[in-house]
Motif scaffolding. Structure first.
Motif, PDB file in Angstrom:
ATOM      1  N   LEU A 343       0.046   1.604   0.134  1.00 21.10           N
ATOM      2  CA  LEU A 343       1.276   0.357   0.237  1.00 21.10           C
ATOM      3  C   LEU A 343       2.327   0.935  -0.517  1.00 21.10           C
ATOM      4  N   LEU A 344       2.101   1.589  -1.407  1.00 24.40           N
ATOM      5  CA  LEU A 344       3.179   1.982  -2.297  1.00 24.40           C
ATOM      6  C   LEU A 344       3.989   3.031  -1.719  1.00 24.40           C
ATOM      7  N   THR A 345       3.361   4.074  -1.023  1.00 22.08           N
ATOM      8  CA  THR A 345       4.007   5.183  -0.234  1.00 22.08           C
ATOM      9  C   THR A 345       4.781   4.466   0.991  1.00 22.08           C
ATOM     10  N   ARG A 346       4.280   3.593   1.759  1.00 24.25           N
ATOM     11  CA  ARG A 346       4.755   3.148   2.737  1.00 24.25           C
ATOM     12  C   ARG A 346       6.089   2.257   2.354  1.00 24.25           C
ATOM     13  N   ALA A 347       6.079   1.622   1.126  1.00 29.25           N
ATOM     14  CA  ALA A 347       7.395   0.590   0.621  1.00 29.25           C
ATOM     15  C   ALA A 347       8.448   1.732   0.206  1.00 29.25           C
ATOM     16  N   LEU A 348       7.883   2.722  -0.404  1.00 36.82           N
ATOM     17  CA  LEU A 348       8.927   3.763  -0.967  1.00 36.82           C
ATOM     18  C   LEU A 348       9.645   4.461   0.259  1.00 36.82           C
ATOM     19  N   GLU A 349       8.977   4.678   1.281  1.00 34.96           N
ATOM     20  CA  GLU A 349       9.393   5.236   2.429  1.00 34.96           C
ATOM     21  C   GLU A 349      10.722   4.219   3.007  1.00 34.96           C
ATOM     22  N   GLU A 350      10.181   2.997   3.037  1.00 33.03           N
ATOM     23  CA  GLU A 350      11.251   1.904   3.856  1.00 33.03           C
ATOM     24  C   GLU A 350      12.322   1.959   2.850  1.00 33.03           C
ATOM     25  N   SER A 436      17.122   3.196 -18.149  1.00 35.15           N
ATOM     26  CA  SER A 436      17.296   1.873 -17.440  1.00 35.15           C
ATOM     27  C   SER A 436      15.998   1.802 -16.581  1.00 35.15           C
ATOM     28  N   GLY A 437      15.826   0.649 -16.119  1.00 35.26           N
ATOM     29  CA  GLY A 437      14.471   0.546 -15.189  1.00 35.26           C
ATOM     30  C   GLY A 437      14.714  -0.867 -14.280  1.00 35.26           C
ATOM     31  N   VAL A 438      13.569  -0.780 -13.374  1.00 37.74           N
ATOM     32  CA  VAL A 438      13.553  -1.758 -12.578  1.00 37.74           C
ATOM     33  C   VAL A 438      12.159  -2.448 -12.715  1.00 37.74           C
ATOM     34  N   VAL A 439      12.004  -3.731 -12.597  1.00 35.16           N
ATOM     35  CA  VAL A 439      10.614  -4.312 -13.076  1.00 35.16           C
ATOM     36  C   VAL A 439      10.507  -5.004 -11.610  1.00 35.16           C
ATOM     37  N   THR A 440       9.085  -4.635 -11.092  1.00 42.26           N
ATOM     38  CA  THR A 440       8.786  -5.193  -9.764  1.00 42.26           C
ATOM     39  C   THR A 440       7.100  -5.488  -9.946  1.00 42.26           C
ATOM     40  N   VAL A 441       6.798  -5.879  -8.688  1.00 43.22           N
ATOM     41  CA  VAL A 441       5.281  -6.340  -8.537  1.00 43.22           C
ATOM     42  C   VAL A 441       4.363  -5.173  -8.444  1.00 43.22           C
ATOM     43  N   HIS A 442       2.917  -5.334  -8.694  1.00 52.07           N
ATOM     44  CA  HIS A 442       2.262  -3.964  -8.383  1.00 52.07           C
ATOM     45  C   HIS A 442       1.879  -4.303  -7.084  1.00 52.07           C
ATOM     46  N   PRO A 443       1.715  -3.138  -6.280  1.00 43.84           N
ATOM     47  CA  PRO A 443       1.203  -3.163  -4.899  1.00 43.84           C
ATOM     48  C   PRO A 443      -0.128  -3.905  -4.611  1.00 43.84           C
ATOM     49  N   GLY A 452      -0.045 -13.703   6.112  1.00 37.31           N
ATOM     50  CA  GLY A 452       0.912 -14.673   6.518  1.00 37.31           C
ATOM     51  C   GLY A 452       2.210 -14.492   6.114  1.00 37.31           C
ATOM     52  N   GLU A 453       3.259 -15.428   6.182  1.00 34.99           N
ATOM     53  CA  GLU A 453       4.788 -15.062   6.077  1.00 34.99           C
ATOM     54  C   GLU A 453       5.017 -14.958   4.588  1.00 34.99           C
ATOM     55  N   GLY A 454       4.174 -15.423   3.602  1.00 32.84           N
ATOM     56  CA  GLY A 454       4.403 -15.505   2.217  1.00 32.84           C
ATOM     57  C   GLY A 454       4.126 -14.172   1.758  1.00 32.84           C
ATOM     58  N   ALA A 455       3.132 -13.626   2.525  1.00 30.78           N
ATOM     59  CA  ALA A 455       2.640 -12.035   1.905  1.00 30.78           C
ATOM     60  C   ALA A 455       3.877 -11.232   2.459  1.00 30.78           C
ATOM     61  N   ASP A 456       4.250 -11.387   3.809  1.00 28.49           N
ATOM     62  CA  ASP A 456       5.511 -10.651   4.522  1.00 28.49           C
ATOM     63  C   ASP A 456       6.602 -10.547   3.492  1.00 28.49           C
ATOM     64  N   GLN A 457       6.904 -11.954   3.167  1.00 29.79           N
ATOM     65  CA  GLN A 457       8.057 -11.938   2.246  1.00 29.79           C
ATOM     66  C   GLN A 457       7.987 -11.256   1.015  1.00 29.79           C
ATOM     67  N   ALA A 458       6.724 -11.442   0.372  1.00 29.14           N
ATOM     68  CA  ALA A 458       6.548 -10.523  -0.898  1.00 29.14           C
ATOM     69  C   ALA A 458       6.509  -9.107  -0.599  1.00 29.14           C
ATOM     70  N   TYR A 459       6.246  -8.702   0.328  1.00 33.14           N
ATOM     71  CA  TYR A 459       6.355  -7.316   0.787  1.00 33.14           C
ATOM     72  C   TYR A 459       7.799  -6.847   0.807  1.00 33.14           C
ATOM     73  N   ARG A 460       8.316  -7.535   1.525  1.00 38.15           N
ATOM     74  CA  ARG A 460      10.108  -7.150   1.828  1.00 38.15           C
ATOM     75  C   ARG A 460      10.596  -7.333   0.413  1.00 38.15           C
ATOM     76  N   ASP A 461      10.211  -8.190  -0.322  1.00 44.14           N
ATOM     77  CA  ASP A 461      10.994  -8.332  -1.781  1.00 44.14           C
ATOM     78  C   ASP A 461      10.506  -7.066  -2.656  1.00 44.14           C
ATOM     79  N   PHE A 462       9.293  -6.668  -2.352  1.00 46.31           N
ATOM     80  CA  PHE A 462       8.785  -5.503  -3.106  1.00 46.31           C
ATOM     81  C   PHE A 462       9.787  -4.190  -2.840  1.00 46.31           C
ATOM     82  N   VAL A 463      10.023  -3.941  -1.512  1.00 37.57           N
ATOM     83  CA  VAL A 463      10.894  -2.652  -0.834  1.00 37.57           C
ATOM     84  C   VAL A 463      12.224  -3.213  -1.183  1.00 37.57           C
ATOM     85  N   ALA A 464      12.713  -4.308  -1.247  1.00 32.46           N
ATOM     86  CA  ALA A 464      14.100  -4.650  -1.805  1.00 32.46           C
ATOM     87  C   ALA A 464      14.297  -4.327  -3.142  1.00 32.46           C
TER      88      ALA A 464
END
Ligand code: URA
Length: 477
Positions: A343-350, A436-443, A452-464
């Motif tokens: 999942l991380l690899t996909r998000a990094l790519e995006e 310097s850093g960025v804190v984000t969630v764990h995949p 569901g929509e909540g999970a989709d949004q959480a993924y989009r936030d991760f990519v952001a």
């Protein structure tokens, strides 16, 4: 009088639908008789008699959030009056008492709070005391079966918990108020069941549980009264480890003595401060040398296959720090190759980051787990363990010299900041001393969210967050 009939058991959807209709028509709760019998059956729908059907297309009712949450738990209670009480609550909330739940002394609020508490307690008991037994299909396939007797209609409400915990097993949970079946892909709700024959406590699974329980039992903290209060005798019959309780209580004093003696002869690296001090005496001059030291060190947690080292090149612009290797990483000896890694690899790519251009590592270098039969279940490292590994991580980042460090999840953020970070609240740019850093969630957090929509949004936030990390690096030239 209007008669509303719901499905037996906890019919949340039916209740919500009926409520919408009743609210749309302005029906007073005193004018409604609800029925939804004791034991759930598979069939049954809303059927109203009296003054005509309820409108099927009534608009949703906008309720204060705590009222909505209370409805979700209270419909699971056995009390035959639960729907009438909830209808009355909604009626009042919509008629100027939006903060009705703050009035704890109000008899209706008090009664509903008791029902809510009873259901929550029941949910907790089922989560904590349900035990699976391994059974074999006629074709030899492995599956797990559990029997549990909840007080209320909570079976459907517990489903997400068990799916998340035991996603990779095929299992069935039978109860006198309904059943659940999970085949690794889909969940089926079934009818009430009787206790299956032959669910004895002597099989391999029960033995495994008992050993696990014995090994986690701390004899220095034995408190039989609290133990009975937390784990009422009613549940003991289905708990393999319960067989071990009397003997463990009897042997507690001797085991405390043994623990004191063992502590005196504790292995070298048990104390994180001492471990860090011992490491600090070693001075690796290169990343390769540091990796040799890490590879040669004992795992903090016995049973791990190998240390999983960071991957990527020195000088990578972005370093990504995870928690610890998972089961697959432990076997393959590479970070982020399991489901969370994919999942991380996909998000990094995006986010426009090439995985191979980043440096990937973990705060803790060994897999920590508990064995359940053939499975090894991930266990989060303690703050002391994170501290134990922190020296290595800091050295490692010192050699890699990234321009920015991304932490995935709370453990990595703890390792970089030395404090507990609330990832969802504090996500985004953060200084980590030299980096310097960025804190984000764990995949893996994203993988646990229900689809569901909540999970989709959480993924989009991760990519952001990842995209922001890239932009910070590019902006810094
Ligand atoms: N989760 C992590 O934090 N790191 C890995 O390497 C794999 C899963």
């Amino acid at each position: 009088m209007r008669h509303v009939e719901l499905k037996d058991g906890a019919d949340l959807d039916g209740f919500r639908r009926a409520l919408r209709g009743l609210v749309a028509l302005g029906v007073d709760p005193d004018e409604v008789a609800w029925s939804g019998g004791a034991a759930p059956s598979l069939f049954g729908a809303i059927a109203e008699t009296g003054t005509g059907p309820l409108p099927a297309d009534a608009p949703p009712v906008s309720l204060p959030r705590p009222v909505g949450a209370l409805i979700e738990t209270v419909v699971c209670h056995r009390d035959p009056e639960r729907y009438a009480l909830l209808h009355r609550l909604v009626w009042r909330a919509l008629r100027g008492e939006r903060d009705i739940l703050d009035h704890h002394a109000d008899p209706l609020v008090h009664r509903l709070a008791m029902l809510d508490k009873a259901v929550r307690r029941d949910l907790h008991k089922m989560h904590a005391f349900l035990r699976f037994n391994e059974v074999r299909d006629p074709d030899g396939a492995e599956r797990y079966l559990a029997w549990f007797e909840p007080d209320n209609f909570i079976v459907e409400a517990t489903a997400p918990f068990f799916v998340e915990r035991f996603e990779s097993l095929v299992w069935t949970i039978l109860t006198p108020v309904g059943s659940l079946q999970w085949d690794r892909r889909s969940l089926t709700f079934g009818p009430a069941a009787a206790r299956p024959e032959g669910l004895d406590r002597d099989d391999r699974f029960a033995e495994g549980w008992q050993r696990y329980y014995e090994s986690t039992f701390n004899p220095a903290r034995v408190n039989p009264t609290a133990m009975r209060a937390e784990m009422p005798r009613k549940y003991w019959a289905n708990l393999p480890e319960a067989a071990a309780i009397p003997a463990m209580i009897r042997s507690a004093p001797a085991r405390v003595q043994a623990m004191v003696e063992a502590e005196a002869a504790a292995p070298r690296h048990r104390n994180p401060d001492k471990a860090v001090a011992a490491m600090a005496r070693q001075e690796p001059a290169t990343l390769a040398e540091l990796n040799r030291i890490i590879r040669a060190a004992d795992p903090l947690v016995p049973g791990a296959t190998q240390a999983v080292l960071g991957e990527g090149r020195e000088g990578a612009a972005i370093a990504i720090v995870g928690e610890q290797p998972g089961d697959q990483e432990d076997v393959e000896g590479r970070p982020f190759v399991g489901p969370a890694g994919q999942l991380l690899t996909r998000a990094l790519e995006e986010a426009g980051i090439e995985r191979s251009a980043a440096y990937l590592t973990n705060a803790v270098k060994h897999f920590k787990f508990v064995a359940r039969g053939k499975r090894r279940l991930h266990q989060s490292p303690t703050a002391g363990e994170v501290k134990h590994y922190r020296w290595w991580l800091m050295k490692e980042l010192g050699f890699v010299r990234p321009r920015l460090v991304v932490t995935l999840g709370a453990t990595a953020a703890l390792a970089l900041t030395g404090r507990s970070v609330s990832v969802l609240r504090e996500r985004g740019p953060m200084g980590f001393g030299d980096w310097s850093g960025v804190v984000t969630v764990h995949p893996s957090y994203l993988l646990r969210l229900p689809a569901g929509e909540g999970a989709d949004q959480a993924y989009r936030d991760f990519v952001a967050d990842l995209r922001q990390a890239r932009e910070m690096v590019e902006g810094a030239g």
